[in-house]
Design an enzyme around this catalytic site. Structure first.
Site, short mmCIF file in Angstrom:
data_model
loop_
_atom_site.label_atom_id
_atom_site.label_comp_id
_atom_site.label_asym_id
_atom_site.label_seq_id
_atom_site.Cartn_x
_atom_site.Cartn_y
_atom_site.Cartn_z
N GLY A 113 -11.01 -6.10 5.04
CA GLY A 113 -10.14 -6.31 6.20
C GLY A 113 -10.44 -7.54 7.04
O GLY A 113 -10.14 -7.55 8.23
N ASN A 157 -8.87 -10.33 6.82
CA ASN A 157 -7.55 -10.85 7.22
C ASN A 157 -6.95 -10.01 8.35
O ASN A 157 -6.33 -10.54 9.27
CB ASN A 157 -6.60 -10.91 6.02
CG ASN A 157 -6.85 -12.14 5.17
OD1 ASN A 157 -6.61 -13.26 5.62
ND2 ASN A 157 -7.36 -11.94 3.97
N LEU A 208 4.31 -1.77 -3.95
CA LEU A 208 5.36 -0.93 -3.35
C LEU A 208 6.69 -1.24 -4.02
O LEU A 208 6.93 -2.38 -4.45
CB LEU A 208 5.43 -1.16 -1.84
CG LEU A 208 4.13 -0.87 -1.08
CD1 LEU A 208 4.33 -1.04 0.43
CD2 LEU A 208 3.59 0.54 -1.38
N HIS A 212 -2.03 -14.22 -0.73
CA HIS A 212 -2.60 -14.23 -2.08
C HIS A 212 -3.64 -15.34 -2.15
O HIS A 212 -3.39 -16.45 -1.66
CB HIS A 212 -1.48 -14.47 -3.10
CG HIS A 212 -1.97 -14.38 -4.51
ND1 HIS A 212 -2.22 -13.17 -5.13
CD2 HIS A 212 -2.29 -15.33 -5.40
CE1 HIS A 212 -2.67 -13.40 -6.35
NE2 HIS A 212 -2.72 -14.71 -6.55
N ASP A 221 3.83 -11.08 -6.56
CA ASP A 221 3.46 -12.45 -6.16
C ASP A 221 4.56 -13.47 -6.46
O ASP A 221 4.27 -14.64 -6.73
CB ASP A 221 2.15 -12.90 -6.85
CG ASP A 221 0.98 -11.96 -6.57
OD1 ASP A 221 0.91 -11.42 -5.46
OD2 ASP A 221 0.14 -11.77 -7.47
C1 GAR Z 1 -8.15 -11.57 0.21
O1 GAR Z 1 -8.77 -12.65 -0.43
C2 GAR Z 1 -6.69 -11.47 -0.23
O2 GAR Z 1 -6.06 -12.72 -0.43
C3 GAR Z 1 -6.84 -10.74 -1.53
O3 GAR Z 1 -7.80 -9.73 -1.25
C4 GAR Z 1 -8.73 -10.23 -0.27
C5 GAR Z 1 -8.84 -9.24 0.86
O4 GAR Z 1 -9.80 -9.63 1.78
N1 GAR Z 1 -5.58 -10.20 -1.95
C6 GAR Z 1 -5.23 -10.14 -3.23
O5 GAR Z 1 -5.95 -10.51 -4.14
C7 GAR Z 1 -3.84 -9.58 -3.47
N2 GAR Z 1 -3.32 -10.05 -4.71
P1 GAR Z 1 -9.92 -8.91 3.20
O6 GAR Z 1 -9.89 -7.40 2.96
O7 GAR Z 1 -11.23 -9.35 3.72
O8 GAR Z 1 -8.77 -9.35 4.07
#
Ligand code: GAR
Length: 204
Positions: free
Chosen positions: A14, A16, A101, A117, A158
């Site tokens: 989490g 982001n 989803l 992504h 994506d």
């Molecule tokens: C991030 O790097 C995001 O871009 C990736 O998962 C990570 C989550 O980090 N998402 C994907 O790969 C989706 N295809 P976070 O939980 O620290 O935000």
């Protein structure tokens, strides 16, 4: 700008989500936007702690593994859609969300769902391309740069229209983990920028 309730979808640490929480707290960064709820598709992830610490209602909605894949995706999607309607969500943000989803939520939130992504789409997207797998593939392909993409979610994986990208160099000594860290730093700016762009569009 009008008030915009957002739902943040998570599956992991989490960071982001935290970038969005910090941007909301700082006020000026994403004016008019409120993180109304967080949904995780798995229990016990640190993103849920972050939501709790910020006082944001958080829900765990796990896929029903007893259903075949298409039905499983639809059933989870419909549960999340019900929550969105109930909470008057205007924008859904996938912030490291690993479930796919489908069905009604995709149509109802057309143009109002965004995903981050960890690569420069359209390269290194699609089935199996998530988390550290993406950075492994980037290094294996000998790319000179990588980065992150914020895009609108459509029915594909994506594939939706790109809103913005931020680039980083790939260094000779990179491991997937080092590259992931460099990309993640940029994601934290990109995700806030992506929300801003959609919030602006929706208020025009
Ligand atoms: C991030 O790097 C995001 O871009 C990736 O998962 C990570 C989550 O980090 N998402 C994907 O790969 C989706 N295809 P976070 O939980 O620290 O935000």
């Amino acid at each position: 700008m009008k008030n915009l309730n957002i739902l943040v979808l998570v599956s992991g640490g989490g960071t982001n989500l935290q970038a969005l929480i910090d941007a909301e707290k700082s006020g000026a960064q994403i004016a008019g936007v409120k993180i109304a709820a967080v949904v995780s598709d798995r229990p016990d992830v640190y993103a849920l702690e972050r939501a709790g610490a910020a006082g944001i209602p958080a829900f765990v909605e796990t896929p029903n593994r007893s259903l075949p894949k298409p039905e499983r995706r639809k059933e989870l999607s419909d549960r999340i859609l019900a929550l969105c309607r109930q909470m008057q969500i205007g924008l859904i943000v996938y912030a490291g969300f690993l479930s796919i989803l489908t069905d009604e939520i995709i149509n109802e939130y057309c143009g109002r769902m965004i995903n981050i992504h960890p690569a420069l789409l359209p390269k290194f997207g699609g089935h199996g391309m998530y988390g550290i797998n993406v950075h492994r593939a980037v290094l294996a392909a000998g790319e000179k740069e990588s980065g992150c993409t914020v895009h609108i979610v459509d029915a594909g994986t994506d594939t939706g229209p790109i809103l913005l990208q931020r680039k980083v160099p790939v260094l000779v000594a990179d491991t997937p983990e080092l590259l992931a860290g460099r990309v993640l730093e940029q994601e934290h700016f990109a995700i806030v920028e992506g929300v801003k762009i959609i919030a602006q569009r929706l208020s025009d």
